[in-house]
Design an enzyme around this catalytic site. Sequence first.
Site, PDB file in Angstrom:
ATOM      1  N   ARG A  53      23.195  49.776  39.034  1.00 45.01           N
ATOM      2  CA  ARG A  53      23.940  49.550  40.288  1.00 45.01           C
ATOM      3  C   ARG A  53      23.649  48.157  40.833  1.00 45.01           C
ATOM      4  NH1 ARG A  53      22.201  51.205  44.897  1.00 45.01           N
ATOM      5  NH2 ARG A  53      21.423  53.228  44.221  1.00 45.01           N
ATOM      6  N   TYR A 106      49.308  41.912  50.092  1.00 41.81           N
ATOM      7  CA  TYR A 106      49.341  43.126  49.265  1.00 41.81           C
ATOM      8  C   TYR A 106      49.122  44.375  50.133  1.00 41.81           C
ATOM      9  CZ  TYR A 106      47.363  46.488  45.889  1.00 41.81           C
ATOM     10  OH  TYR A 106      47.078  47.596  45.139  1.00 41.81           O
ATOM     11  N   ASP A 178      42.995  35.967  48.315  1.00 39.12           N
ATOM     12  CA  ASP A 178      43.246  36.818  47.156  1.00 39.12           C
ATOM     13  C   ASP A 178      44.023  35.961  46.151  1.00 39.12           C
ATOM     14  OD1 ASP A 178      44.289  38.647  45.309  1.00 39.12           O
ATOM     15  OD2 ASP A 178      44.467  40.248  46.783  1.00 39.12           O
ATOM     16  N   LYS A 203      44.432  43.028  36.798  1.00 39.81           N
ATOM     17  CA  LYS A 203      45.712  42.387  36.501  1.00 39.81           C
ATOM     18  C   LYS A 203      45.537  41.314  35.419  1.00 39.81           C
ATOM     19  CE  LYS A 203      46.797  45.125  39.859  1.00 39.81           C
ATOM     20  NZ  LYS A 203      46.838  44.687  41.232  1.00 39.81           N
TER      21      LYS A 203
HETATM   22  C1  LIG Z   1      46.322  45.154  42.475  1.00 40.07           C
HETATM   23  C2  LIG Z   1      45.985  44.195  43.535  1.00 40.07           C
HETATM   24  C3  LIG Z   1      44.850  44.384  44.333  1.00 40.07           C
HETATM   25  C4  LIG Z   1      43.978  45.617  44.216  1.00 40.07           C
HETATM   26  O1  LIG Z   1      43.232  45.623  43.048  1.00 40.07           O
HETATM   27  P1  LIG Z   1      42.746  46.986  42.307  1.00 40.07           P
HETATM   28  O2  LIG Z   1      42.037  46.466  41.113  1.00 40.07           O
HETATM   29  O3  LIG Z   1      43.967  47.791  41.991  1.00 40.07           O
HETATM   30  O4  LIG Z   1      41.861  47.699  43.267  1.00 40.07           O
HETATM   31  C5  LIG Z   1      44.551  43.415  45.276  1.00 40.07           C
HETATM   32  N1  LIG Z   1      45.344  42.328  45.447  1.00 40.07           N
HETATM   33  C6  LIG Z   1      46.444  42.124  44.698  1.00 40.07           C
HETATM   34  C7  LIG Z   1      47.264  40.905  44.937  1.00 40.07           C
HETATM   35  C8  LIG Z   1      46.807  43.039  43.722  1.00 40.07           C
HETATM   36  O5  LIG Z   1      47.919  42.841  42.995  1.00 40.07           O
END
Ligand SMILES: *Cc1c(COP(=O)(O)O)cnc(C)c1O
Length: 386
Positions: A53, A106, A178, A203
């Site tokens: 962890r 998002y 982000d 992603k």
């Molecule tokens: C998918 C996504 C997230 C969230 O990420 P997870 O790995 O699904 O928790 C955050 N920001 C953006 C822009 C995303 O496309």
Amino acid sequence: MDFYTRAASPSETATPINAVSPPIFQTSVYAFRDIDEVDALLGGERQGYSYTRGGNPNFEGLAQLIAALEDTEAAVVTASGTAGLFAAILALMPRPSRILLAREIYGGTVGIARNLLTPFGYRMEWVDTHDAEAMDAALSGPPAILVMESISNPLGRVSPLKELIAMAHAHGVPVLVDNTFATPFHARPATWGADLVVHSVTKFIGGHSDLILGVVAGSRERIASVNSIVDSAGFTPDPFASWLALRGARTLALRMDRSSSNALQLAHALEGMPAVRRVYYPGLPSHPDHGLAQRLLTRGFGSIVSLSLNGGFSAVQRMIQTLQLVRFVPSLGDVSTTVSHPAVASHRELSPEEKVAVGIDASVVRISVGIEDAGDIIADFRQALA
Ligand SMILES: *Cc1c(COP(=O)(O)O)cnc(C)c1O
């Protein structure tokens, strides 16, 4: 070294004892010779691992690679992008304050602010990052954190990030960016002053739709705060998912180069199709932020193209049912081209009024462009839209 070289070269943490391929440390804990040894490690006098962890070579190796790509001192991998966003917001703003959310953020980020943090006394406020005067007013109020994206989801909006970050800092407001859509291949927000940068590694960085993971990158000091939240809250990733993600990350540059070039070709082709009302891609001269995108982004404009269809929701349904190569997938960033429907999936969290305010209606489709042949991708959309 160049971005391509950094992406291809894992650290010694990821490849110990001369291993060429990173080994998988699928262990939750480590054994010690005696009490003195574990005491020295937990007291910080000795380097090493005790309990997963708190650290593991697979997620530390991945974090080091991403820090190298983002030009930051450090990074920490989290169980998901969402866990990364949550930990980053808490690290930058540990006490209840205003969370200023860019209009096009998002849906999951809205969920964190609204559902998780509002009950603790945080206040969520929408801001328009394209309106300098309104931003100055919003940033001037009581303590706040600004949360935005380098390329917005799904309409590809790009804000004047360098100026906004400087303006926020002048008001003592930390900024969280982000960077999931741009990836460090196209944008490195920490070099513009962003306090922390978050990715959904799920992603593009992972790139193969086979894992859920996040990462937060920033200064050593900031990442130490994020790390203590990740450890205390148990937002820790899995070693195997981290191993898969590092494998994906090593080809990030190649994949992004190819998919963003495919995206530009597809965006141009879609603009000429009669069923299409509008194409949203920052690489097109018709996009409101094209000039800014040219100034801020490197090596292209990303791999997400959105479009709105003249026939509205029913046309979107028929297009999705008629596409053959391209599959309907409520995610993005795969090596294959996929489409999704933001109003029903990624932006579900928004109220109907909020969706209208951002411009996401039922006629909008988001395309995550893959690395296939551009001609094959265009041909599939051409036949479906015909
Ligand atoms: C998918 C996504 C997230 C969230 O990420 P997870 O790995 O699904 O928790 C955050 N920001 C953006 C822009 C995303 O496309």
